[in-house]
Write an enzyme that holds these catalytic residues in place. Sequence first.
Site, PDB file in Angstrom:
ATOM      1  N   ALA A  46       0.088   0.056  -2.850  1.00 21.39           N
ATOM      2  CA  ALA A  46       0.836   1.207  -3.209  1.00 21.39           C
ATOM      3  C   ALA A  46      -0.946   2.140  -3.503  1.00 21.39           C
ATOM      4  CB  ALA A  46       1.797   1.251  -4.173  1.00 21.39           C
ATOM      5  N   TYR A 101       1.194 -10.277   3.203  1.00 18.56           N
ATOM      6  CA  TYR A 101       2.738 -10.147   3.558  1.00 18.56           C
ATOM      7  C   TYR A 101       2.869  -9.509   5.335  1.00 18.56           C
ATOM      8  CZ  TYR A 101       2.778  -4.343   3.415  1.00 18.56           C
ATOM      9  OH  TYR A 101       3.009  -3.850   3.129  1.00 18.56           O
ATOM     10  N   ARG A 180      10.175  -2.747  -6.820  1.00 18.07           N
ATOM     11  CA  ARG A 180      10.610  -3.273  -6.304  1.00 18.07           C
ATOM     12  C   ARG A 180      11.574  -4.167  -6.646  1.00 18.07           C
ATOM     13  NH1 ARG A 180       9.239   0.428  -3.848  1.00 18.07           N
ATOM     14  NH2 ARG A 180       7.679   1.073  -2.246  1.00 18.07           N
ATOM     15  N   LYS A 232      10.855  12.452  -6.230  1.00 22.79           N
ATOM     16  CA  LYS A 232      11.506  12.369  -4.909  1.00 22.79           C
ATOM     17  C   LYS A 232      13.163  12.474  -4.425  1.00 22.79           C
ATOM     18  CE  LYS A 232       8.615   9.455  -5.345  1.00 22.79           C
ATOM     19  NZ  LYS A 232       7.369   8.090  -5.140  1.00 22.79           N
ATOM     20  N   ALA A 238      11.849  17.720  -2.921  1.00 24.46           N
ATOM     21  CA  ALA A 238      11.702  17.266  -4.212  1.00 24.46           C
ATOM     22  C   ALA A 238      11.844  18.929  -5.682  1.00 24.46           C
ATOM     23  CB  ALA A 238       9.776  16.387  -3.916  1.00 24.46           C
ATOM     24  N   ASP A 264       3.517   6.304  -1.504  1.00 22.54           N
ATOM     25  CA  ASP A 264       2.153   6.633  -1.505  1.00 22.54           C
ATOM     26  C   ASP A 264       1.105   7.899  -1.129  1.00 22.54           C
ATOM     27  OD1 ASP A 264       2.579   4.114  -2.520  1.00 22.54           O
ATOM     28  OD2 ASP A 264       1.998   3.062  -0.814  1.00 22.54           O
TER      29      ASP A 264
END
Length: 344
Positions: A46, A101, A180, A232, A238, A264
């Site tokens: 991020a 990942y 997350r 957002k 937003a 991001d």
Amino acid sequence: MTPTGPCNAPDVVDVVALGESMVTFLPSRPGRLADVPSFDRGIGGAESNVACVLAAAGHSVRWVSRVGDDPFGDHLVEAIGGYGVDVAHVRRDPGRPTGIYFRTAGDRATDAHEVAYYRTGSAASAMSVTDPDPAALRAGRVLHLSGITPALSASCLDLMRELTARRPGRPLVSFDVNHRPGLWGDTDAPRVLRDLARGADLVFVGQDEAWGLHSPEAVRAALPEPDVLVVKQGAAGATVFEKRDVTFVPAPRVDVVAEVGAGDAFAAGFLSATLRALPVRDRLRHGHLMAAAALTVPGDHATPPSREHADRLAALDDAAWGRLRLGPGWTAEAQRADEEVRTP
């Protein structure tokens, strides 16, 4: 709000971003991870995503982190540095690996989306209050952080609490909640993230991650402390709360390729416009435009629109902005058009 960091310091940069970046493996075709035969390598994280977008948009940016003393660490430092980001303060850890990942090609919002993280015990998880050089962190007009870092380890959480503590002379602290759930286990993530957000000057939070709160006003009531709060609202747009002012700007219509990296990119666009002291409407529009660039490519990183092109779009009247529709390749097409105009 305009950043008021140490603009006369010899080592000053526009933004310092602290956080873990990982090597990302993107599938060569749709399907379950168990069925995909090959993957393309990329980078993801991020804070480093924000750093790369800001650097590509012409800002001076530093990324502070830890990576393993391994080939994947080499790749991250070289790739992020290739965007023009200062990586001199990324530490190499000989005893811990660089995180990696894998993810499926599908939209992360669907049940078919899979992500397999290999980041437990990573080099970045060893960051602590004694690890990053304090001078390297204070040298930014803006210090950008996210809610992913405190989930990595207890020492990372201690570091984030230190960096979000309100003290005189600190840079403007930008914090993207980035909740997350899979990273937090049994930890009370909502409480931890709210506490960290309350210490920041500028906060980004998606309404879908705002602890079950169902309106921007409810989010503001839960986070009254930040000078600027950006809520957002996905494809709708937003809302910004700044002092007593509330401003909503709809997002343009976008032909979405993949949603990875859009949040991001939005933060980077908003920060870029903030550094330039643009009015709040234009800050939001620049956020939407950077997000649209990310939404129209398959990976985390997209070529942002040129500053000139983004400024022209951000200056559209409300009716023209409402008619705007952006699809794959729109930033490259605009760049070619700008080059044709400049060519005698």
